[in-house]
Scaffold this motif. Structure first.
Motif, PDB file in Angstrom:
ATOM      1  N   UNK A  37     -27.876  31.061  -2.188  1.00 40.39           N
ATOM      2  CA  UNK A  37     -28.615  29.941  -1.434  1.00 40.39           C
ATOM      3  C   UNK A  37     -29.095  28.907  -2.187  1.00 40.39           C
ATOM      4  N   UNK A  38     -28.631  28.743  -3.655  1.00 41.51           N
ATOM      5  CA  UNK A  38     -28.861  27.653  -4.568  1.00 41.51           C
ATOM      6  C   UNK A  38     -27.827  26.676  -4.393  1.00 41.51           C
ATOM      7  N   UNK A  39     -28.181  25.519  -5.068  1.00 39.05           N
ATOM      8  CA  UNK A  39     -27.243  24.203  -5.225  1.00 39.05           C
ATOM      9  C   UNK A  39     -26.026  24.814  -6.135  1.00 39.05           C
ATOM     10  N   UNK A  40     -25.087  24.003  -5.957  1.00 37.69           N
ATOM     11  CA  UNK A  40     -23.838  24.352  -6.492  1.00 37.69           C
ATOM     12  C   UNK A  40     -23.855  24.639  -8.119  1.00 37.69           C
ATOM     13  N   UNK A  41     -24.700  23.784  -8.818  1.00 34.48           N
ATOM     14  CA  UNK A  41     -25.006  24.081 -10.365  1.00 34.48           C
ATOM     15  C   UNK A  41     -25.739  25.346 -10.540  1.00 34.48           C
ATOM     16  N   UNK A  42     -26.722  25.504  -9.731  1.00 33.12           N
ATOM     17  CA  UNK A  42     -27.406  26.754  -9.894  1.00 33.12           C
ATOM     18  C   UNK A  42     -26.483  27.901  -9.632  1.00 33.12           C
ATOM     19  N   UNK A  43     -25.595  27.801  -8.815  1.00 40.06           N
ATOM     20  CA  UNK A  43     -24.770  29.038  -8.445  1.00 40.06           C
ATOM     21  C   UNK A  43     -23.866  29.283  -9.720  1.00 40.06           C
ATOM     22  N   UNK A  68     -25.644  30.883 -12.529  1.00 42.89           N
ATOM     23  CA  UNK A  68     -26.029  32.328 -12.002  1.00 42.89           C
ATOM     24  C   UNK A  68     -24.632  33.169 -12.245  1.00 42.89           C
ATOM     25  N   UNK A  69     -23.728  32.574 -11.717  1.00 37.89           N
ATOM     26  CA  UNK A  69     -22.289  33.418 -11.884  1.00 37.89           C
ATOM     27  C   UNK A  69     -22.010  33.474 -13.130  1.00 37.89           C
ATOM     28  N   UNK A  70     -22.176  32.424 -14.311  1.00 40.16           N
ATOM     29  CA  UNK A  70     -21.921  32.333 -15.513  1.00 40.16           C
ATOM     30  C   UNK A  70     -22.716  33.695 -16.461  1.00 40.16           C
TER      31      UNK A  70
END
Length: 244
Positions: A44-50, A53-55
């Motif tokens: 549910x986070x903004x794209x930068x936060x996604x 988190x993925x990194x």
């Protein structure tokens, strides 16, 4: 096999059980918080936060836990900014370095389990709950979350067992938990078989209790999925001639 020595070894290594359990318990508690935060950021986070988190998940799942522990314990002290910060009294202690490494590692694995559990609940159920007048938070708490926990629990149970075994790596940064005591005993006695057999038996006993706890929780959460006994006696196949 020298059984009297084996029994004495078990008693000696048992002194490391409290530290092993403390490492596992604190790491699980912190790791669960990290896992939920990372899963929420990815869903549910903004794209930068996604992407961040993925990194994070990519890094901590793609590198060995022992390397992460060495980097935290031996690497952070190389930076003057870390040594002069308020975190240094904590980061210079091997116990907290082990907790940090274990928590970050299990948080990365756990976040994928939590994310999978949340995504396993179909969007139609959310829509049905909203159509019944539930608010988004109430639909999440009463419809999505219980099903997600049931779906994620078996996989998270495996992660808890892996984390419990991974606490043995803390012996590499001077912590005298079960494996640390075993290594010290081997250096004193040169009896590898008996000492590691005793250490393995202790880990096996701890994980047996852990698996029973997870199985009990899974049994309670899936009670409604098991067939309900009707109380009717089974038909006598000798009279009906039907094959059992």
């Amino acid at each position: 096999m020298d059984f009297p020595f084996l029994w004495q070894t078990v008693r000696t290594l048992s002194a490391g059980i409290p530290l092993t359990l403390l490492l596992a318990t604190l790491s699980v508690a912190i790791g669960v918080v990290i896992a939920i935060a990372i899963a929420a950021a990815r869903l549910w986070g903004p794209r930068a936060l996604q992407q961040a988190a993925k990194f994070y998940v990519f890094v901590f799942r793609g590198t060995p836990l022992l390397v992460q522990m060495f980097l935290i314990y031996y690497g952070l002290g190389q930076f003057e900014a870390v040594r002069s910060s308020f975190l240094w009294p904590v980061l210079r202690e091997p116990f907290w370095c082990a907790i940090l490494a274990l928590s970050l590692n299990t948080g990365a694995y756990g976040s994928e389990i939590v994310r999978g559990g949340l995504q396993s609940v179909s969007h139609g159920q959310r829509e049905a709950a909203m159509a019944c007048g539930m608010s988004p938070w109430l639909a999440f708490r009463r419809i999505v979350l219980p099903q997600a926990v049931r779906q994620a629990l078996p996989a998270y149970g495996n992660e808890l067992i892996l984390l419990c075994k991974a606490t043995s790596l803390a012996s590499m940064i001077t912590l005298m938990e079960i494996t640390g005591l075993a290594a010290k005993l081997i250096s004193d006695t040169y009896r590898v078989i008996e000492v590691f057999a005793a250490a393995g038996a202790i880990y096996l006993a701890i994980n047996f209790v852990l698996t029973r706890i997870v199985a009990f929780a899974d049994h309670r959460l899936t009670a409604h999925l098991r067939p309900v006994a009707t109380g009717k006696p089974a038909p006598d196949t000798r009279l009906t001639g039907a094959k059992p």
